[in-house]
Design an enzyme around this catalytic site. Structure first.
Site, PDB file in Angstrom:
ATOM      1  N   ASN A 103       0.821  -1.209   0.000  1.00 23.32           N
ATOM      2  CA  ASN A 103       0.000   0.000   0.000  1.00 23.32           C
ATOM      3  C   ASN A 103       0.856   1.259   0.000  1.00 23.32           C
ATOM      4  OD1 ASN A 103      -1.991  -1.887   0.172  1.00 23.32           O
ATOM      5  ND2 ASN A 103      -2.446  -1.519   2.326  1.00 23.32           N
ATOM      6  N   HIS A 120       6.002  -0.684  -2.605  1.00 24.54           N
ATOM      7  CA  HIS A 120       5.570   0.029  -3.813  1.00 24.54           C
ATOM      8  C   HIS A 120       5.573   1.547  -3.638  1.00 24.54           C
ATOM      9  CE1 HIS A 120       3.368  -3.901  -5.085  1.00 24.54           C
ATOM     10  NE2 HIS A 120       4.665  -3.983  -5.201  1.00 24.54           N
ATOM     11  N   THR A 189      -4.729  -9.054   0.383  1.00 30.84           N
ATOM     12  CA  THR A 189      -4.106  -8.923  -0.937  1.00 30.84           C
ATOM     13  C   THR A 189      -4.607 -10.023  -1.875  1.00 30.84           C
ATOM     14  OG1 THR A 189      -2.056  -8.734  -2.192  1.00 30.84           O
ATOM     15  CG2 THR A 189      -2.030 -10.244  -0.306  1.00 30.84           C
ATOM     16  N   GLU A 216     -12.157 -13.170   0.615  1.00 26.81           N
ATOM     17  CA  GLU A 216     -12.442 -14.339  -0.238  1.00 26.81           C
ATOM     18  C   GLU A 216     -11.174 -15.146  -0.487  1.00 26.81           C
ATOM     19  OE1 GLU A 216     -11.887 -11.730  -4.332  1.00 26.81           O
ATOM     20  OE2 GLU A 216     -13.899 -12.024  -3.449  1.00 26.81           O
TER      21      GLU A 216
HETATM   22  C1  BV8 Z   1       8.535  -5.387 -12.032  1.00 28.64           C
HETATM   23  C2  BV8 Z   1       2.043   1.357  -6.756  1.00 28.64           C
HETATM   24  C3  BV8 Z   1      10.373  -5.719 -13.410  1.00 28.64           C
HETATM   25  C4  BV8 Z   1       1.459   2.325  -7.723  1.00 28.64           C
HETATM   26  C5  BV8 Z   1       1.705  -0.917  -7.600  1.00 28.64           C
HETATM   27  C6  BV8 Z   1       5.623 -12.252 -13.260  1.00 28.64           C
HETATM   28  C7  BV8 Z   1       4.497 -12.751 -13.799  1.00 28.64           C
HETATM   29  C8  BV8 Z   1       3.546 -11.866 -14.342  1.00 28.64           C
HETATM   30  C9  BV8 Z   1       3.715 -10.479 -14.325  1.00 28.64           C
HETATM   31  C10 BV8 Z   1       4.850 -10.006 -13.774  1.00 28.64           C
HETATM   32  C11 BV8 Z   1       5.794 -10.872 -13.269  1.00 28.64           C
HETATM   33  N1  BV8 Z   1       6.785 -10.110 -12.795  1.00 28.64           N
HETATM   34  C12 BV8 Z   1       6.506  -8.812 -13.005  1.00 28.64           C
HETATM   35  C13 BV8 Z   1       5.328  -8.730 -13.592  1.00 28.64           C
HETATM   36  C14 BV8 Z   1       4.681  -7.503 -13.972  1.00 28.64           C
HETATM   37  C15 BV8 Z   1       3.968  -6.818 -12.823  1.00 28.64           C
HETATM   38  C16 BV8 Z   1       2.865  -7.678 -12.285  1.00 28.64           C
HETATM   39  O1  BV8 Z   1       2.991  -8.358 -11.311  1.00 28.64           O
HETATM   40  N2  BV8 Z   1       1.713  -7.568 -12.968  1.00 28.64           N
HETATM   41  C17 BV8 Z   1       0.510  -8.283 -12.488  1.00 28.64           C
HETATM   42  C18 BV8 Z   1      -0.699  -7.379 -12.751  1.00 28.64           C
HETATM   43  C19 BV8 Z   1       0.397  -9.603 -13.153  1.00 28.64           C
HETATM   44  N3  BV8 Z   1       4.887  -6.441 -11.747  1.00 28.64           N
HETATM   45  C20 BV8 Z   1       5.581  -5.298 -11.934  1.00 28.64           C
HETATM   46  O2  BV8 Z   1       5.492  -4.581 -12.915  1.00 28.64           O
HETATM   47  C21 BV8 Z   1       6.526  -4.905 -10.801  1.00 28.64           C
HETATM   48  N4  BV8 Z   1       7.775  -4.496 -11.371  1.00 28.64           N
HETATM   49  O3  BV8 Z   1       8.286  -6.551 -12.093  1.00 28.64           O
HETATM   50  O4  BV8 Z   1       9.617  -4.811 -12.624  1.00 28.64           O
HETATM   51  C22 BV8 Z   1      11.688  -5.192 -13.392  1.00 28.64           C
HETATM   52  C23 BV8 Z   1      12.612  -5.883 -12.645  1.00 28.64           C
HETATM   53  C24 BV8 Z   1      13.915  -5.422 -12.675  1.00 28.64           C
HETATM   54  C25 BV8 Z   1      14.213  -4.290 -13.445  1.00 28.64           C
HETATM   55  C26 BV8 Z   1      13.238  -3.591 -14.151  1.00 28.64           C
HETATM   56  C27 BV8 Z   1      11.925  -4.031 -14.089  1.00 28.64           C
HETATM   57  C28 BV8 Z   1       5.996  -3.653 -10.046  1.00 28.64           C
HETATM   58  C29 BV8 Z   1       4.727  -3.961  -9.357  1.00 28.64           C
HETATM   59  C30 BV8 Z   1       4.283  -2.737  -8.521  1.00 28.64           C
HETATM   60  C31 BV8 Z   1       3.265  -1.882  -9.264  1.00 28.64           C
HETATM   61  N5  BV8 Z   1       2.770  -0.821  -8.382  1.00 28.64           N
HETATM   62  N6  BV8 Z   1       1.287   0.100  -6.784  1.00 28.64           N
HETATM   63  C32 BV8 Z   1       0.121   2.862  -7.279  1.00 28.64           C
HETATM   64  O5  BV8 Z   1      -0.423   2.379  -6.286  1.00 28.64           O
HETATM   65  O6  BV8 Z   1      -0.329   3.794  -7.945  1.00 28.64           O
HETATM   66  S1  BV8 Z   1       0.841  -2.415  -7.581  1.00 28.64           S
HETATM   67  C33 BV8 Z   1      -0.680  -2.069  -6.809  1.00 28.64           C
HETATM   68  O7  BV8 Z   1      -1.541  -3.096  -7.234  1.00 28.64           O
HETATM   69  C34 BV8 Z   1      -0.688  -2.165  -5.305  1.00 28.64           C
HETATM   70  O8  BV8 Z   1       0.459  -1.639  -4.722  1.00 28.64           O
HETATM   71  C35 BV8 Z   1      -0.798  -3.667  -5.077  1.00 28.64           C
HETATM   72  O9  BV8 Z   1       0.440  -4.263  -5.134  1.00 28.64           O
HETATM   73  C36 BV8 Z   1      -1.551  -4.118  -6.290  1.00 28.64           C
HETATM   74  C37 BV8 Z   1      -2.969  -4.365  -5.930  1.00 28.64           C
HETATM   75  O10 BV8 Z   1      -3.007  -5.596  -5.301  1.00 28.64           O
HETATM   76  P1  BV8 Z   1      -3.715  -5.720  -3.848  1.00 28.64           P
HETATM   77  O11 BV8 Z   1      -3.088  -4.737  -2.935  1.00 28.64           O
HETATM   78  O12 BV8 Z   1      -3.721  -7.119  -3.524  1.00 28.64           O
HETATM   79  O13 BV8 Z   1      -5.199  -5.150  -4.116  1.00 28.64           O
HETATM   80  P2  BV8 Z   1      -6.377  -5.853  -4.917  1.00 28.64           P
HETATM   81  O14 BV8 Z   1      -7.418  -4.801  -5.108  1.00 28.64           O
HETATM   82  O15 BV8 Z   1      -5.856  -6.584  -6.090  1.00 28.64           O
HETATM   83  O16 BV8 Z   1      -6.941  -6.936  -3.890  1.00 28.64           O
HETATM   84  C38 BV8 Z   1      -7.510  -6.539  -2.675  1.00 28.64           C
HETATM   85  C39 BV8 Z   1      -7.727  -7.826  -1.896  1.00 28.64           C
HETATM   86  O17 BV8 Z   1      -8.228  -7.494  -0.607  1.00 28.64           O
HETATM   87  C40 BV8 Z   1      -8.742  -8.780  -2.553  1.00 28.64           C
HETATM   88  O18 BV8 Z   1      -8.240 -10.099  -2.469  1.00 28.64           O
HETATM   89  C41 BV8 Z   1     -10.007  -8.607  -1.681  1.00 28.64           C
HETATM   90  O19 BV8 Z   1     -10.746  -9.804  -1.584  1.00 28.64           O
HETATM   91  C42 BV8 Z   1      -9.395  -8.250  -0.328  1.00 28.64           C
HETATM   92  N7  BV8 Z   1     -10.235  -7.409   0.533  1.00 28.64           N
HETATM   93  C43 BV8 Z   1     -11.020  -6.355   0.167  1.00 28.64           C
HETATM   94  N8  BV8 Z   1     -11.599  -5.799   1.291  1.00 28.64           N
HETATM   95  C44 BV8 Z   1     -11.142  -6.516   2.373  1.00 28.64           C
HETATM   96  C45 BV8 Z   1     -10.269  -7.539   1.884  1.00 28.64           C
HETATM   97  N9  BV8 Z   1      -9.659  -8.416   2.706  1.00 28.64           N
HETATM   98  C46 BV8 Z   1      -9.918  -8.306   4.053  1.00 28.64           C
HETATM   99  N10 BV8 Z   1     -10.740  -7.320   4.587  1.00 28.64           N
HETATM  100  C47 BV8 Z   1     -11.366  -6.434   3.780  1.00 28.64           C
HETATM  101  N11 BV8 Z   1     -12.171  -5.514   4.336  1.00 28.64           N
END
Ligand code: BV8
Length: 266
Positions: A103, A120, A189, A216
């Site tokens: 976050n 992040h 997450t 979930e």
């Molecule tokens: C990188 C900052 C390379 C910005 C963010 C391998 C495989 C596939 C893809 C990749 C891979 N490796 C890299 C990638 C690409 C990519 C990636 O992972 N893509 C995904 C979409 C597949 N990763 C990257 O690009 C990373 N960088 O790999 O660089 C590199 C390496 C060396 C040199 C050069 C380059 C960078 C990733 C970071 C991106 N920045 N945020 C901003 O915020 O503006 S990511 C952003 O999204 C958040 O920070 C967080 O990480 C993500 C969201 O995920 P969650 O936090 O889990 O949120 P989400 O809404 O998805 O889920 C919420 C959950 O909570 C749900 O499960 C829900 O059920 C639950 N929930 C809801 N309410 C509640 C609850 N639980 C309990 N109580 C509640 N009340």
């Protein structure tokens, strides 16, 4: 795991020397911060690649800053919830502890967490593309979009965009701790964004007791020793024993009192 099933976590925490917690947007949902993939998910309105990437910023820094200014205005009205408090409480009762958060909202620090890494980045910091200086900025709303450094350089949010490398020291600290902790908690997450999403499986493989709290099931659920499905704000205080720990919301001022002062409970 049904709520009435006894959790072994309490016991494990009592024996554990090193405790780690990984959090995502779900831990801030009950504070009113939209998640990324939930129904109010940010991405539903905006495609990630349109806004949270270096390419998007090069293409249209004004649009990207309008989005971050909108999020800052929203987050500025939010306060930590009992899940944030439970994690700060757990830090105080653990010999060695590390909070690893995805976050950028700053609510963990506001709740009193100190031993933490923001994988992040943080939405309340900006970085100058000219002189590389990183500074805190709490202007809500931003007086000028895009904001500029006093050197005249263009500022960008000090967050990690998709395709950008995470801060190496924070990443190393997170991986080292995941590999050596006895208890690893995963809270709110969807575990899809890498490399953060790999930490729970690394911890499990190295023998940690893995506990998930999420509304979930997620890709982590099959790996977890215990998976508690429900709101983190309800479940976590009970799990770590902070539910009889009093705290006053007024303790938490992100920064000087917000002009409107209205709460933003969802
Ligand atoms: C990188 C900052 C390379 C910005 C963010 C391998 C495989 C596939 C893809 C990749 C891979 N490796 C890299 C990638 C690409 C990519 C990636 O992972 N893509 C995904 C979409 C597949 N990763 C990257 O690009 C990373 N960088 O790999 O660089 C590199 C390496 C060396 C040199 C050069 C380059 C960078 C990733 C970071 C991106 N920045 N945020 C901003 O915020 O503006 S990511 C952003 O999204 C958040 O920070 C967080 O990480 C993500 C969201 O995920 P969650 O936090 O889990 O949120 P989400 O809404 O998805 O889920 C919420 C959950 O909570 C749900 O499960 C829900 O059920 C639950 N929930 C809801 N309410 C509640 C609850 N639980 C309990 N109580 C509640 N009340």
């Amino acid at each position: 795991m049904s709520p009435d099933e006894p959790s072994a976590l309490w016991e494990r925490l009592a024996q554990a020397q090193r405790v780690a917690v990984l959090t995502g947007a779900g831990v801030s949902a009950e504070s009113g911060v939209p998640t990324f993939r939930g129904t109010d998910g940010l991405w539903h309105q905006y495609r990630a690649e349109d806004l949270a990437t270096p390419e998007a910023f090069r293409r249209d820094s004004r649009l990207v800053w309008e989005w971050y200014d909108w999020r800052r205005q929203l987050i500025a009205k939010c306060r930590p919830n009992p899940a944030h408090i439970a994690i700060a409480f757990l830090e105080r009762r653990s010999a060695e502890f590390l909070l690893i958060t995805q976050n950028v909202d700053g609510l963990h620090r506001l709740a009193g967490s100190t031993r933490m890494v923001e994988l992040h980045g943080n939405i309340w910091r900006v970085r100058c593309l000219e002189d590389g200086k990183t500074t805190e900025n709490f202007d809500v709303p931003l007086p000028a979009i895009p904001p500029r450094c006093d050197c005249g350089g263009l500022l960008r949010p000090d967050v990690i965009w998709f395709g950008e490398a995470l801060p190496p020291e924070a990443l190393q600290e997170a991986f080292d701790f995941a590999e050596s902790c006895e208890v690893f908690l995963v809270v709110g997450t969807s575990a899809v964004v890498q490399p953060a999403a790999s930490l729970p499986s690394i911890a499990r493989r190295r023998g940690a007791y893995l506990v998930e709290v999420n509304l979930e099931p997620t890709p982590i659920t099959p790996l977890a020793h215990e998976s508690h499905h429900g709101k983190a704000g309800d479940i976590l205080p009970r799990l770590v024993g902070s539910d009889n720990f009093e705290f006053r919301t007024s303790d938490f001022e992100m920064f000087p009192a917000t002009p409107s002062g209205d709460s933003c409970s969802p």
